[in-house]
Design an enzyme around this catalytic site. Structure first.
Site, mmCIF file in Angstrom:
data_model
loop_
_atom_site.group_PDB
_atom_site.id
_atom_site.type_symbol
_atom_site.label_atom_id
_atom_site.label_comp_id
_atom_site.label_asym_id
_atom_site.label_seq_id
_atom_site.Cartn_x
_atom_site.Cartn_y
_atom_site.Cartn_z
ATOM 1 N N ASP A 4 48.032 7.579 -24.234
ATOM 2 C CA ASP A 4 48.725 8.364 -23.285
ATOM 3 C C ASP A 4 48.352 8.396 -21.900
ATOM 4 O OD1 ASP A 4 46.131 9.423 -23.787
ATOM 5 O OD2 ASP A 4 47.021 11.429 -24.286
ATOM 6 N N SER B 167 42.195 9.801 -29.253
ATOM 7 C CA SER B 167 42.239 9.231 -27.824
ATOM 8 C C SER B 167 41.185 8.211 -27.504
ATOM 9 C CB SER B 167 42.337 10.494 -26.912
ATOM 10 O OG SER B 167 42.883 10.085 -25.677
ATOM 11 N N ASP C 264 45.056 5.896 -27.779
ATOM 12 C CA ASP C 264 46.395 6.251 -28.187
ATOM 13 C C ASP C 264 47.443 6.114 -27.035
ATOM 14 O OD1 ASP C 264 45.485 8.379 -26.381
ATOM 15 O OD2 ASP C 264 46.802 9.845 -27.433
ATOM 16 N N ASP D 269 43.884 3.602 -23.086
ATOM 17 C CA ASP D 269 42.806 4.258 -24.056
ATOM 18 C C ASP D 269 43.475 4.141 -25.421
ATOM 19 O OD1 ASP D 269 44.933 6.259 -24.063
ATOM 20 O OD2 ASP D 269 43.882 7.873 -23.759
#
EC number: 5.4.2.10
Length: 445
Positions: free
Chosen positions: A242, A99, A240, A238
């Protein structure tokens, strides 16, 4: 044998080749397969980190060796793994990502068949299988099959675009941090009718443009670009994708709690958030505000249990149950763009949300020391303040004071920190609360 703790608040995460290794990935794959009964199908995706090449092969081998079929979907945002697991009828999904952590970290996050992250109870089962090495290989004729699915990306993109109605020509700057949203996020916004300018949208696991954590320090270039080109909105992801954070038309980063409250206002029904969310949530939304532990899976569990309309964390991790139970920074950004498109300037919309002095602080603390420090934290805090109205220990220790000021002290589940979050209508009191908490933590590390 003692059970090894693998999972934090957002999956397994650690420094590569010391905490997260190919051996770990292989055996987590075997453990997951065992949990699934050595059968079924798992969707496998990864973010842009350079170390995903080896982890992808390792966890895939563990799954196949143990009789589970694997569908590889390649380098994708985390929400696409949750979506694909649901839409392809898989039994689980695996995303290789750390992340917002720096390049030297990586991790493993597991998803249920409905696209929701594994619960702590499910993770505990994986840890038990892993620690006891109670996984088994299957015979040669029962080894899992491997296939690649490239079509699911297009389906995801089309479904995202269908979720919103954005007036054509909205000017949006998107900063993808060279992460997993680099390809898909700008494309989705363009298909939705936005005029898009991109920053850091070349996938690169070294994150050369900026650190993947979307905070004010790392988003200076995005802030300047929004103003320079006269954009209506800036969106930052960020590593990734999400998560999502916005920059308003004046180049100012949106207060995290206020942004969550602004979106929550758009939904009828109950809203789920975490113990670190501010007073503005209670003062803004139409339904009840339900608080739970930090972590998207905890939010997701309460959304399902209470049939809530929407949920999210102040960090920008928002869940849209009308789409998928996986947090989706791209859909969150689209819905913010839709809001600005139809209701006006973001800066003016945020003025409608109550805002109070809010402080977030983090104190470096090793994994080993965090448990010891937190063991007596409630007593230490109770002894230091005399106007406490309520104590909540669902996740760390949260004190609410007689004037509705509050402070939360909790160990990070993903990094070597103890975090302090606090809010007060009196800025002087806010500073005093912070100083007291910092002193307590540092004296006990």
């Amino acid at each position: 044998m003692a059970v090894k703790k693998l999972f934090g608040t957002s999956g397994i995460r650690g420094k590569i080749n010391s905490e997260v290794t190919c051996e770990l990935a292989l055996n987590v794959g075997k453990s997951l397969a065992c949990y699934l009964g050595n059968e079924g199908t798992v969707v496998l995706g990864y973010d842009t980190r350079t170390t995903n090449v080896m982890l992808d092969q390792a966890i895939c081998a563990g799954l196949l060796e143990s009789g589970v079929d694997v569908i590889k979907i390649g380098m994708v945002p985390t929400p696409l793994v949750g979506y694909a697991t649901d839409k392809l009828g898989a039994d689980a999904g695996v995303m290789l990502t750390a992340s917002h952590n720096p390049s030297q970290y990586n991790g493993i996050k597991i998803w249920n068949a409905n696209g929701m992250a594994y619960t702590s109870a499910q993770e505990a089962k994986i840890e038990e299988i892993y620690s006891n090495e109670s996984y088994t290989s299957v015979s040669w004729d029962k080894v899992g099959s491997l296939r690649v699915n490239e079509e699911i990306k297009g389906r995801y993109i089309d479904d995202l675009v269908g979720m919103v109605n954005i007036k054509p020509g909205l000017k949006v700057v998107i900063d993808c941090a060279s992460g997993a949203g680099s390809e898909i996020s700008p494309l989705v916004f363009r298909k939705a009718g936005c005029e898009v300018t991109t920053l850091n949208s070349q996938p690169d696991g070294f994150f050369p443009g900026r650190n993947p954590e979307p905070n004010a320090e790392n988003l200076q270039n995005l802030m300047k670009t929004v103003v320079a080109i006269g954009a209506d909105l800036g969106i930052a992801h960020d590593g990734d994708a999400d998560r999502m954070i916005t920059i308003d038309e004046n180049g100012d980063i949106s207060p995290f709690d206020s942004l969550l409250a602004l979106m929550s206002k758009e939904f009828d029904g109950d809203i789920v958030t975490t113990v670190d969310a501010g007073l503005c949530m209670d003062e803004s939304v139409k339904g009840n505000v339900l608080r739970t532990k930090v972590g998207d899976v905890n939010v997701a569990e309460v959304i399902i249990e209470k049939d809530a309309a929407f949920g999210g964390e102040p960090s920008g991790t928002w869940l849209h149950p009308d789409f998928c139970m996986c947090p989706d920074g791209i859909l969150s950004g689209l819905r913010m763009a839709e809001l600005v498109s139809n209701k006006g300037k973001l800066s003016e919309l945020l003025l409608e949300i109550p805002s109070y002095p809010n402080i977030r602080e983090k104190i470096i603390c090793s994994k080993e020391a965090k448990t010891a420090v937190m063991e007596n934290m409630e007593d230490l805090l109770k002894d230091s303040f005399d106007d406490i109205k309520e104590i909540n220990s669902i996740d760390g220790v949260r004190l609410t004071f007689n004037d509705d000021s509050w402070v939360l002290v909790r160990p990070s589940g993903t990094e070597d920190y103890i975090r302090i979050t606090l809010e007060s209508k009196d800025s002087t009191k806010a500073q005093a609360i912070k100083e007291t908490c910092v002193k307590i933590i540092k004296e006990n590390i």
